[in-house]
Design an enzyme around this catalytic site. Structure first.
Site, mmCIF file in Angstrom:
data_model
loop_
_atom_site.group_PDB
_atom_site.id
_atom_site.type_symbol
_atom_site.label_atom_id
_atom_site.label_comp_id
_atom_site.label_asym_id
_atom_site.label_seq_id
_atom_site.Cartn_x
_atom_site.Cartn_y
_atom_site.Cartn_z
ATOM 1 N N TYR A 106 -4.984 4.351 0.445
ATOM 2 C CA TYR A 106 -6.017 3.443 -0.080
ATOM 3 C C TYR A 106 -5.615 2.808 -1.402
ATOM 4 O O TYR A 106 -6.384 2.776 -2.357
ATOM 5 C CB TYR A 106 -7.378 4.156 -0.208
ATOM 6 N N HIS A 107 -4.374 2.285 -1.433
ATOM 7 C CA HIS A 107 -3.864 1.649 -2.651
ATOM 8 C C HIS A 107 -3.392 0.216 -2.382
ATOM 9 O O HIS A 107 -2.271 -0.150 -2.742
ATOM 10 C CB HIS A 107 -2.695 2.465 -3.232
ATOM 11 N N PRO A 108 -4.217 -0.628 -1.749
ATOM 12 C CA PRO A 108 -3.757 -1.995 -1.500
ATOM 13 C C PRO A 108 -3.650 -2.791 -2.802
ATOM 14 O O PRO A 108 -4.456 -2.621 -3.712
ATOM 15 C CB PRO A 108 -4.842 -2.577 -0.584
ATOM 16 N N ASP B 240 0.868 -1.175 0.000
ATOM 17 C CA ASP B 240 0.000 0.000 0.000
ATOM 18 C C ASP B 240 0.906 1.227 0.000
ATOM 19 O O ASP B 240 2.110 1.128 0.222
ATOM 20 C CB ASP B 240 -0.892 -0.017 1.253
ATOM 21 N N HIS B 241 0.317 2.370 -0.268
ATOM 22 C CA HIS B 241 1.004 3.653 -0.067
ATOM 23 C C HIS B 241 0.511 4.270 1.231
ATOM 24 O O HIS B 241 -0.692 4.318 1.484
ATOM 25 C CB HIS B 241 0.705 4.621 -1.217
#
Length: 549
Positions: free
Chosen positions: A464-466, A290-291
């Site tokens: 919110y970048h899984p 994630d980020h």
């Protein structure tokens, strides 16, 4: 309840696959647990903080307590609605850097180098530069996905780019074109004032064809017979049969969960939960990435920020203008300037991203108590930390266990401190002198490594970048879950086509590469030759080895 292809999940990748398969004349059934995406909360771009905080549209996932972030549980919104996360995201459009995809190919995703994926990014886009420059040669002109730039009317958008220039960084007029590195205009998936989600771009046109249908339901598992996927079982007992293939596009959280409930995953973990093993794939649920980001917030000397609209009357007027005309502040996500920079010399391509926003506010919609302010969202793009998605039980209704394991290496902390210090330097440039009053967050008192670490521990948030939980790789790679055509290794008739398959997280927001993955996978599913490779070479800083900017 039968089709050639059954697609699980009407999100970014699933909608793209449905569109291309239906266009090719195949019969397609798309299964989505969430409901309709109609209504202003989703369709109005400026209302983006609402849907991702509404149980009606979001699965409501949270991480387990994160050991390196003081035991905090971080929210992990995933779209439970037609359009999936493209219906609740920030609408930011970033393809990723060319070298991200070259890394995928090196990691075993043969045929996914930048030269291979660029033609698909072009195929999916209709790009409108809004008169702000950019290079049409690198962009698409007749794809389903509309991409545009905001009006950038607020002077703070220009101050941000000017400050980057003054600090010695590159400027780029199209970070999605040849040159990602630098400061410039941001792009968004908005069309005619509306959120242009994968549902609007792909699914709704596909559903107009007689051979494509959408059904509501919660998929519990894939039905298997003799090592082949034959359909899916829904929570209400219905069975949806696939004559040719089952295609999982249920997100990097739910795709591995469904695989494990179907007996595909790490054998010991499945046995713990009493699940019969169909294929022992230790990589299912692993490699979670994630980020992480922080909002560096400044109080504004001048009352020119969006805070002046942070009241019920102004919001109502903006909403009414948008509702009746599709124009005004409601028609943009307000992310209209950005930057991609390298953290230090020796880093070949950007590893820090900035979203600039002319208000000091959180994703949950809480404005800074200071009133007028602005912020830059900043975080490292390539964290070495890895987490996992595992089963809580063998009950499909139980949420999976999500452990990101954020900030688990020394490099994470060094990278994040550097992000904060480089951001402060940008806000200290001459271009911001008329606007910066003082620092709200982290606050000028936090200077030492220990002080910054404490701030990060308390305030870092997921972007919110899984992704990465069903990694693509070569068929002989024990840790890979799918081959470069998305086929689950060790099982017939089953593919994964969403951001789960990313070997490594890309540089920037994930909606664009997720849709591209669906586009490219659809050609593999149809047995077509991939689009011809591109010969275009990306811009790499000529002195990257010796200079940071």
């Amino acid at each position: 309840m039968e089709a050639d292809f059954v697609i699980v999940g009407a999100g970014s990748a699933g909608c793209a696959v449905a569109y291309r398969l239906a266009e090719a004349g195949q019969s397609v059934l798309v299964i989505e647990h969430g409901g309709t995406d109609a209504g202003p909360f989703i369709q109005m771009p400026a209302a983006l903080s609402y849907p991702m905080n509404m149980k009606r549209y979001d699965w409501g996932y949270q991480s387990e307590p994160e050991p390196h972030l003081g035991g905090r549980r971080l929210v992990c919104p995933r779209g439970k609605v037609v359009g999936g996360s493209s219906s609740i995201n920030g609408m930011v459009y970033v393809r990723g850097h060319a070298m991200d995809f070259d890394h995928w190919a090196e990691a075993g995703a043969d045929g996914w180098a930048y030269a291979d994926v660029l033609p698909y990014f072009k195929r999916m886009e209709t790009w409108d530069d809004g008169g702000h420059g950019g290079d049409p040669h690198w962009r698409g002109s007749d794809g389903p996905l509309h991409v545009m730039r905001g009006p950038r009317a607020n002077p703070l958008f220009h101050a941000f780019v000017e400050a980057g220039q003054q600090a010695g960084y590159e400027v780029t007029d199209d970070y999605n074109g040849q040159k990602q590195e630098g400061f410039g205009p941001f792009e968004q998936t908005v069309y005619k004032g509306r959120r242009w989600s994968a549902a609007n771009a792909y699914l709704k046109p596909a559903l107009k064809r007689p051979n494509c249908d959408l059904i509501r339901g919660l998929v519990e598992r894939v039905e298997m017979a003799d090592g082949r996927a034959t359909g899916v079982v829904l929570a209400d007992g219905r069975i949806v049969r696939a004559r040719r293939e089952v295609i999982l596009a249920a997100s990097s959280i739910n795709s591995p969960k469904i695989l494990m409930l179907s007996g595909i995953g790490p054998a010991a973990h499945l046995a713990e939960h009493g699940i019969d093993v169909v294929a022992d794939r230790p990589g299912v649920g692993a490699n979670l990435q994630d980020h992480l980001e922080m909002y560096i917030q400044m109080a504004s000397k001048q009352p020119i920020t969006l805070y002046k609209h942070w009241n019920i009357v102004s919001k109502a007027m903006i909403g009414a203008q948008w509702l009746f005309t599709g124009t005004g502040l409601g028609a943009s996500n307000q992310f209209e300037s950005c930057a991609f920079i390298r953290s230090q010399a020796g880093v070949p391509y950007p590893d820090i991203q900035y979203h600039f926003l002319p208000i000091a506010v959180r994703y949950d919609g809480k404005a800074a108590a200071e009133g007028h302010g602005f912020q830059a969202h900043v975080g490292p793009m390539r964290s070495p930390s890895r987490g996992a998605v595992t089963l809580r039980s063998n009950d499909p209704k139980d949420d999976p266990v999500i452990r990101f394991n954020y900030m688990s290496t020394d490099q994470d902390w060094e990278d994040f401190r550097r992000c904060i210090r480089l951001t402060r330097e940008i806000f200290a440039q001459q271009a911001f002198e008329p606007y910066v009053k003082h620092e709200i967050q982290p606050g000028a008192a936090a200077q030492s490594d220990d002080e910054l670490d404490a701030v990060i521990r308390e305030h870092a948030e997921s972007a919110y970048h899984p992704c990465g939980t069903c990694r693509m790789g070569r068929a002989d790679d024990k840790t890979a879950v799918v081959d470069p055509q998305g086929r689950v290794i060790g099982v017939d008739g089953l593919r994964v086509v969403d951001s789960s398959v990313f070997p490594r997280i890309t540089n920037g927001n994930l909606n664009a590469p997720s849709i591209m993955t669906g586009e490219k996978m659809s050609d593999h599913i149809l047995g077509r030759d991939p689009l011809a490779r591109s010969n275009d070479a990306p811009w790499i800083h000529p002195e990257w080895e010796s200079t940071q900017r």
